[in-house]
Scaffold this active site. Structure first.
Site, PDB file in Angstrom:
ATOM      1  N   ASN A   9       0.806  -1.214   0.000  1.00  0.00           N
ATOM      2  CA  ASN A   9       0.000   0.000   0.000  1.00  0.00           C
ATOM      3  C   ASN A   9       0.840   1.265   0.000  1.00  0.00           C
ATOM      4  OD1 ASN A   9      -2.918  -0.919   0.296  1.00  0.00           O
ATOM      5  ND2 ASN A   9      -1.929  -2.083   1.922  1.00  0.00           N
ATOM      6  N   ASN A  11       4.656   1.186  -0.393  1.00  0.00           N
ATOM      7  CA  ASN A  11       5.828   1.054  -1.255  1.00  0.00           C
ATOM      8  C   ASN A  11       5.739  -0.175  -2.144  1.00  0.00           C
ATOM      9  OD1 ASN A  11       7.577   2.197   1.555  1.00  0.00           O
ATOM     10  ND2 ASN A  11       7.549   3.329  -0.357  1.00  0.00           N
ATOM     11  N   GLY A 107      -3.918 -11.891   2.145  1.00  0.00           N
ATOM     12  CA  GLY A 107      -3.086 -11.113   1.244  1.00  0.00           C
ATOM     13  C   GLY A 107      -1.944 -11.938   0.656  1.00  0.00           C
ATOM     14  N   ASP A 109       0.992 -10.986   0.106  1.00  0.00           N
ATOM     15  CA  ASP A 109       2.210 -10.744   0.880  1.00  0.00           C
ATOM     16  C   ASP A 109       2.261 -11.628   2.121  1.00  0.00           C
ATOM     17  OD1 ASP A 109       0.035  -9.382   1.973  1.00  0.00           O
ATOM     18  OD2 ASP A 109       1.201  -7.628   2.570  1.00  0.00           O
TER      19      ASP A 109
END
Length: 254
Positions: A9, A11, A107, A109
């Site tokens: 969100n 970088n 997510g 990530d």
């Protein structure tokens, strides 16, 4: 060489990996307004800084939590590197099962972090990622992600404090010299730091209370190292965990 891209969100972080070795990482601000040409030129510049050329890149894998950026960024990879990147998401093998109410909501990530932590450090493991949001995800000994927690990140909390008040200034996120602050900025830094540190320790302690097995705690994310000297609740700090997890996912799918 594999290029691993973590689109967050705040970088976009790009890692160049030669096998298990990370050659370098680069960070740019996430901006949904950037075109594919702008992202492509940035990628070429980063490659050049490492003395690399587009033809040195064998493949690209992307983990993104910002759908608005995906079209332009993916297009930049196709256009400038002539590669259709692998996207971490549904249908991609990870080696872990997701036993949550809505598995698709996890997510990309977080999934990559969990894959990296379980593969490299064993399980059961609690993975804490300190980014724009702070996330905790638990992987049991059967390679299943069974629980997750999301809270505001330290930088997000600091931004809310500034935007929601009339006179409080922006401050650097850093470990304060003392909790005995004597000015507005140091008071904010100490308050943010120790409030956040206490939340981390309380959260990990509650996981220990509710899970009937020993587990490791692995921390990653841009702000993870800020707390390493003040808590013994975290066993491993690995700032490059997501890239290692993405490389493992990539190998499982080729």
């Amino acid at each position: 060489m594999l290029v691993a891209v973590d689109i967050g969100n705040t970088n976009i972080v790009i890692g160049f990996l030669d096998g298990n070795r990370i050659l370098g990482t680069y960070r740019i601000t996430t901006n949904a307004g950037h075109t594919s040409d702008e992202y492509g030129i940035m990628m070429l510049q980063f490659l050049g800084l490492k003395g690399l050329k587009p033809e040195d890149v064998d493949d690209v894998i992307i983990a993104s939590v910002v759908p608005q950026v995906m079209h332009s960024f993916r297009s930049s990879i196709v256009k400038f590197l002539d590669i259709d990147p692998m996207i971490v998401g549904p249908g991609v093998k990870s080696g872990l099962s997701i036993r949550m109410d809505d598995p698709k909501s996890l997510g990309a990530d977080c999934l990559a972090d969990c894959v990296g932590a379980f593969t490299l450090y064993g399980g059961p493991v609690l993975v804490a990622d300190f980014g724009t949001a702070t996330t905790f995800n638990y992987v049991d000994e059967r390679k299943a992600i069974t629980a997750g927690l999301i809270s505001p990140g330290l930088q997000t909390s600091a931004g809310s404090l500034v935007s929601g008040t009339a006179q409080l200034p922006e401050v650097e996120i850093t470990r304060p010299a003392s909790i005995l602050a004597k000015g507005t900025k140091t008071a904010m830094q100490a308050g943010l730091y120790y409030n956040f540190l206490g939340g981390i320790e309380k959260t990990i302690a509650q996981f220990h209370r509710e899970i009937d097995e020993d587990f490791k705690v692995v921390a990653t994310g841009g702000l993870s190292s800020v707390f390493k000297d003040d808590t013994d609740c975290i066993d491993v700090y690995d700032p490059d965990l997501i890239f290692k997890g993405m490389a493992i996912i990539y190998r499982k799918n080729i």
